[in-house]
Design a protein around this motif. Structure first.
Motif, PDB file in Angstrom:
ATOM      1  N   GLY A   1       5.362  30.443 -23.265  1.00 18.33           N
ATOM      2  CA  GLY A   1       6.318  31.552 -23.467  1.00 18.33           C
ATOM      3  C   GLY A   1       6.161  32.014 -24.947  1.00 18.33           C
ATOM      4  N   SER A   2       7.389  31.969 -25.695  1.00 20.23           N
ATOM      5  CA  SER A   2       7.402  32.338 -27.054  1.00 20.23           C
ATOM      6  C   SER A   2       7.639  30.977 -27.990  1.00 20.23           C
ATOM      7  CB  SER A   2       8.723  33.317 -27.215  1.00 20.23           C
ATOM      8  OG  SER A   2       9.811  32.434 -26.845  1.00 20.23           O
ATOM      9  N   GLU A   3       7.023  30.047 -27.204  1.00 21.00           N
ATOM     10  CA  GLU A   3       7.037  28.620 -28.256  1.00 21.00           C
ATOM     11  C   GLU A   3       6.362  29.023 -29.480  1.00 21.00           C
ATOM     12  OE1 GLU A   3       6.064  23.957 -27.682  1.00 21.00           O
ATOM     13  OE2 GLU A   3       5.511  25.348 -26.294  1.00 21.00           O
ATOM     14  N   ASP A   4       7.194  28.521 -30.616  1.00 20.36           N
ATOM     15  CA  ASP A   4       6.763  28.594 -32.051  1.00 20.36           C
ATOM     16  C   ASP A   4       5.558  27.580 -32.211  1.00 20.36           C
ATOM     17  OD1 ASP A   4       6.489  28.892 -34.841  1.00 20.36           O
ATOM     18  OD2 ASP A   4       8.035  27.695 -35.351  1.00 20.36           O
ATOM     19  N   PRO A   5       4.491  28.038 -32.534  1.00 17.30           N
ATOM     20  CA  PRO A   5       3.196  27.347 -32.500  1.00 17.30           C
ATOM     21  C   PRO A   5       3.519  26.259 -34.058  1.00 17.30           C
ATOM     22  CG  PRO A   5       2.565  29.479 -33.296  1.00 17.30           C
ATOM     23  CD  PRO A   5       3.808  29.464 -32.725  1.00 17.30           C
ATOM     24  N   GLY A   6       4.321  26.848 -35.092  1.00 14.60           N
ATOM     25  CA  GLY A   6       4.485  25.998 -36.303  1.00 14.60           C
ATOM     26  C   GLY A   6       5.382  24.746 -35.821  1.00 14.60           C
ATOM     27  N   GLY A   7       5.888  24.645 -34.848  1.00 16.34           N
ATOM     28  CA  GLY A   7       6.595  23.363 -34.313  1.00 16.34           C
ATOM     29  C   GLY A   7       5.655  22.338 -34.146  1.00 16.34           C
ATOM     30  N   GLN A   8       4.491  22.986 -33.410  1.00 18.19           N
ATOM     31  CA  GLN A   8       3.285  21.907 -33.021  1.00 18.19           C
ATOM     32  C   GLN A   8       2.829  21.269 -34.305  1.00 18.19           C
ATOM     33  OE1 GLN A   8       0.648  23.943 -30.091  1.00 18.19           O
ATOM     34  NE2 GLN A   8       2.116  23.207 -28.534  1.00 18.19           N
ATOM     35  N   LEU A   9       2.677  22.238 -35.070  1.00 21.95           N
ATOM     36  CA  LEU A   9       1.782  21.660 -36.510  1.00 21.95           C
ATOM     37  C   LEU A   9       2.921  20.716 -37.233  1.00 21.95           C
ATOM     38  CD1 LEU A   9      -0.326  22.046 -38.832  1.00 21.95           C
ATOM     39  CD2 LEU A   9       0.921  23.944 -39.510  1.00 21.95           C
ATOM     40  N   ARG A  10       4.276  21.064 -37.146  1.00 21.26           N
ATOM     41  CA  ARG A  10       5.075  20.016 -37.715  1.00 21.26           C
ATOM     42  C   ARG A  10       4.969  18.363 -36.903  1.00 21.26           C
ATOM     43  NH1 ARG A  10      11.125  21.606 -37.857  1.00 21.26           N
ATOM     44  NH2 ARG A  10      11.285  19.655 -39.072  1.00 21.26           N
ATOM     45  N   LEU A  11       4.711  18.689 -35.665  1.00 15.09           N
ATOM     46  CA  LEU A  11       4.529  17.161 -34.764  1.00 15.09           C
ATOM     47  C   LEU A  11       3.115  16.671 -35.385  1.00 15.09           C
ATOM     48  CD1 LEU A  11       5.713  18.432 -31.264  1.00 15.09           C
ATOM     49  CD2 LEU A  11       6.624  16.574 -32.659  1.00 15.09           C
ATOM     50  N   VAL A  12       2.122  17.483 -35.227  1.00 17.79           N
ATOM     51  CA  VAL A  12       0.795  17.052 -35.646  1.00 17.79           C
ATOM     52  C   VAL A  12       0.890  16.230 -36.895  1.00 17.79           C
ATOM     53  CG1 VAL A  12      -1.751  17.478 -35.867  1.00 17.79           C
ATOM     54  CG2 VAL A  12      -0.273  18.585 -34.054  1.00 17.79           C
ATOM     55  N   ARG A  13       1.161  17.093 -37.786  1.00 18.44           N
ATOM     56  CA  ARG A  13       1.271  16.329 -39.202  1.00 18.44           C
ATOM     57  C   ARG A  13       2.143  15.089 -39.127  1.00 18.44           C
ATOM     58  NH1 ARG A  13       1.974  22.024 -42.967  1.00 18.44           N
ATOM     59  NH2 ARG A  13      -0.231  22.518 -43.230  1.00 18.44           N
ATOM     60  N   ARG A  14       3.171  15.096 -38.670  1.00 17.15           N
ATOM     61  CA  ARG A  14       4.090  13.892 -38.481  1.00 17.15           C
ATOM     62  C   ARG A  14       3.224  12.837 -38.080  1.00 17.15           C
ATOM     63  NH1 ARG A  14       6.688  10.297 -40.939  1.00 17.15           N
ATOM     64  NH2 ARG A  14       8.385   9.057 -39.827  1.00 17.15           N
ATOM     65  N   ALA A  15       2.498  13.028 -36.807  1.00 16.20           N
ATOM     66  CA  ALA A  15       1.952  12.066 -36.060  1.00 16.20           C
ATOM     67  C   ALA A  15       0.605  11.690 -36.972  1.00 16.20           C
ATOM     68  CB  ALA A  15       1.226  12.670 -34.817  1.00 16.20           C
ATOM     69  N   GLU A  16       0.236  12.621 -37.628  1.00 14.78           N
ATOM     70  CA  GLU A  16      -1.057  11.919 -38.577  1.00 14.78           C
ATOM     71  C   GLU A  16      -0.275  11.026 -39.744  1.00 14.78           C
ATOM     72  OE1 GLU A  16      -4.726  14.105 -40.700  1.00 14.78           O
ATOM     73  OE2 GLU A  16      -2.900  14.924 -41.506  1.00 14.78           O
ATOM     74  N   GLU A  17       0.737  11.479 -40.186  1.00 16.97           N
ATOM     75  CA  GLU A  17       1.581  10.438 -41.214  1.00 16.97           C
ATOM     76  C   GLU A  17       1.782   8.995 -40.537  1.00 16.97           C
ATOM     77  OE1 GLU A  17       5.124  12.443 -42.261  1.00 16.97           O
ATOM     78  OE2 GLU A  17       4.110  13.852 -43.566  1.00 16.97           O
ATOM     79  N   LEU A  18       2.071   9.167 -39.149  1.00 16.95           N
ATOM     80  CA  LEU A  18       2.715   8.052 -38.511  1.00 16.95           C
ATOM     81  C   LEU A  18       0.992   6.951 -38.190  1.00 16.95           C
ATOM     82  CD1 LEU A  18       5.201   9.153 -36.174  1.00 16.95           C
ATOM     83  CD2 LEU A  18       5.784   7.491 -38.240  1.00 16.95           C
ATOM     84  N   GLY A  19       0.061   7.560 -38.409  1.00 15.64           N
ATOM     85  CA  GLY A  19      -1.148   6.654 -38.079  1.00 15.64           C
ATOM     86  C   GLY A  19      -1.542   7.021 -36.603  1.00 15.64           C
ATOM     87  N   PHE A  20      -1.188   8.325 -36.116  1.00 10.64           N
ATOM     88  CA  PHE A  20      -1.747   8.360 -34.630  1.00 10.64           C
ATOM     89  C   PHE A  20      -3.053   8.604 -34.677  1.00 10.64           C
ATOM     90  CE2 PHE A  20       2.141   9.565 -32.074  1.00 10.64           C
ATOM     91  CZ  PHE A  20       2.980   8.513 -32.711  1.00 10.64           C
ATOM     92  N   ASP A  21      -3.759   8.128 -33.310  1.00 10.30           N
ATOM     93  CA  ASP A  21      -4.866   8.176 -33.264  1.00 10.30           C
ATOM     94  C   ASP A  21      -5.894   9.796 -33.172  1.00 10.30           C
ATOM     95  OD1 ASP A  21      -7.284   7.825 -30.555  1.00 10.30           O
ATOM     96  OD2 ASP A  21      -7.854   7.418 -32.683  1.00 10.30           O
ATOM     97  N   THR A  22      -5.298  10.569 -32.170  1.00  9.88           N
ATOM     98  CA  THR A  22      -5.596  11.601 -31.878  1.00  9.88           C
ATOM     99  C   THR A  22      -4.573  12.630 -31.278  1.00  9.88           C
ATOM    100  OG1 THR A  22      -7.571  10.832 -30.912  1.00  9.88           O
ATOM    101  CG2 THR A  22      -7.353  12.824 -30.003  1.00  9.88           C
ATOM    102  N   VAL A  23      -4.716  14.102 -31.560  1.00 14.66           N
ATOM    103  CA  VAL A  23      -3.807  14.873 -31.070  1.00 14.66           C
ATOM    104  C   VAL A  23      -4.696  15.724 -29.959  1.00 14.66           C
ATOM    105  CG1 VAL A  23      -4.341  16.338 -32.939  1.00 14.66           C
ATOM    106  CG2 VAL A  23      -2.265  16.923 -31.328  1.00 14.66           C
ATOM    107  N   TRP A  24      -3.950  15.844 -28.971  1.00 13.39           N
ATOM    108  CA  TRP A  24      -4.718  16.389 -27.658  1.00 13.39           C
ATOM    109  C   TRP A  24      -3.918  17.859 -27.353  1.00 13.39           C
ATOM    110  CZ3 TRP A  24      -9.063  14.142 -25.850  1.00 13.39           C
ATOM    111  CH2 TRP A  24      -9.061  12.744 -26.091  1.00 13.39           C
ATOM    112  N   ALA A  25      -4.681  18.823 -26.935  1.00 14.51           N
ATOM    113  CA  ALA A  25      -4.261  20.236 -26.656  1.00 14.51           C
ATOM    114  C   ALA A  25      -4.995  20.572 -25.344  1.00 14.51           C
ATOM    115  CB  ALA A  25      -4.514  21.171 -27.735  1.00 14.51           C
ATOM    116  N   ALA A  26      -3.996  21.277 -24.327  1.00 19.83           N
ATOM    117  CA  ALA A  26      -4.278  21.682 -23.182  1.00 19.83           C
ATOM    118  C   ALA A  26      -4.474  23.181 -22.948  1.00 19.83           C
ATOM    119  CB  ALA A  26      -3.254  21.006 -22.076  1.00 19.83           C
ATOM    120  N   GLU A  27      -4.837  23.739 -22.065  1.00 19.49           N
ATOM    121  CA  GLU A  27      -5.144  24.988 -21.653  1.00 19.49           C
ATOM    122  C   GLU A  27      -4.787  25.240 -20.069  1.00 19.49           C
ATOM    123  OE1 GLU A  27      -8.904  26.089 -23.076  1.00 19.49           O
ATOM    124  OE2 GLU A  27      -9.934  25.442 -21.071  1.00 19.49           O
ATOM    125  N   ALA A  28      -4.388  26.260 -19.732  1.00 17.74           N
ATOM    126  CA  ALA A  28      -4.093  26.752 -18.338  1.00 17.74           C
ATOM    127  C   ALA A  28      -4.597  28.123 -18.097  1.00 17.74           C
ATOM    128  CB  ALA A  28      -2.425  26.332 -17.872  1.00 17.74           C
TER     129      ALA A  28
END
Length: 345
Positions: A12-39
């Protein structure tokens, strides 16, 4: 076992900026990979390229690129480009999607999915190896035999000697194929209590590949809701589970419904599907058994999540891709942080 992050796809109208914040936090936390999907909304490639340009260490993975949506050589070009632009951080996840999307959105018949996938992966591998691509199969022919086309070779060199290629698989035959031709398995509704049969199918495929002991990634998407009451946490995930078990396909062909049946939830799976397909989505969500969600998700307080993560690790998972459920980005940020703190490994 590492931790990862699954963003799903933009809704829908989900803000992609929120996804970027999540990914940057995951990177800070040492997460291995970020995955994105499509439909049939946001495509994974655009999202991953955008995220890759604003991160530096976290792996960037497609979960998945739809096989009916791209030619195999286009997928190879995309994988090579993303790997080059990220300095070797790209992981290529592929899947056949389902009959509704394949035929309704892409106009590609959903027939012979195993044979198509086998040929598709072979062409992708050949192109990424910078071979002159030539293929004469039942589903793909390169170059076409009756025209001016000629066999070509990829003109760029990805930094990864072998870009990891993972397959989304649910049924036993698909799991065997993943073990035979892929570097890993992208799982959904992965329950450690039922993992033995799935991993046995993968091992049969590994044996058929001639390299039974090679490294093989097991990467399930794991829904997460952190809270004091596991039952109330599970309620948040119910609509998601009902969509897959009840609505991802027809009454005759729904891979996720069939998975729930193999897990021992046959009566509930039939009820969820009947309610969902008759337009009663809320009732379908309410009919999803708590036990199904508890086995396939992380729900409850951090101490309980830590215990569950240990069980997931013991089931053979190499990277758990967290899918946080929250009303706000702040909720999701808090959840992935809590899981990371609960799992210092």
């Amino acid at each position: 076992m590492r931790l990862g992050l699954n963003l799903g796809y933009l809704v829908g109208s989900e803000d992609p900026g929120g996804q970027l914040r999540l990914v940057r936090r995951a990177e800070e936390l040492g997460f291995d990979t970020v995955w994105a999907a499509e439909a049939y909304g946001s495509d994974a490639v655009s999202v991953l390229a955008w995220l890759a340009g604003q991160t530096s260490t976290i792996g960037i993975g497609s979960a998945v690129l739809q096989i009916p949506g791209r030619t195999p050589t286009m997928t190879a070009m995309t994988a090579a480009s993303l790997d080059l632009l990220t300095g070797g951080r790209f992981r290529l996840g592929l899947g056949v999607s389902g009959p509704q999307v394949s035929e309704g959105w892409h106009g590609v018949r959903f027939d012979h999915p195993l044979g198509r996938t086998r040929e598709y992966v072979a062409i992708v591998r050949s192109a990424l190896a910078r071979e002159t691509v030539s293929h004469a199969g039942d589903h793909y022919r390169l170059p076409l035999p009756d025209g001016p086309g000629k066999a070509l070779k990829l003109t760029i060199v990805p930094p990864s000697e072998r870009i990891p290629l993972l397959l989304a698989a649910v049924g036993p035959r698909n799991l065997e194929l993943a073990g035979e031709i892929a570097d890993g398995w992208l799982a959904v509704f992965h329950a450690p209590e039922h993992a033995d049969d799935q991993l046995a199918a993968i091992k049969r495929g590994l044996a058929r590949s001639g390299q039974p002991d090679r490294d093989f990634a097991v990467v399930p998407t794991v829904p997460v809701v952190v809270g004091d009451d596991p039952q109330r946490c599970a309620d948040v995930i119910r609509p998601y589970a009902a969509l897959y078990v009840g609505g991802m396909g027809s009454r005759k062909q729904n891979f996720y419904n069939a998975l729930a049946v193999r897990m021992g939830f046959a009566d509930a799976a039939a009820e969820v599907q009947e309610l969902f397909l008759s337009g009663r989505q809320r009732d379908a969500a309410a009919a999803v058994p708590y036990e199904f969600i508890d086995q396939t998700s992380l729900v409850g307080p951090p101490s309980r999540i830590a215990e569950r993560l240990a069980v997931i690790k013991e089931s053979g998972v190499t990277s758990a891709a967290l899918l946080p459920f929250g009303r706000t980005v702040e909720d999701k940020l808090a959840m992935i942080t809590a899981v990371r703190e609960a799992y210092p490994g």
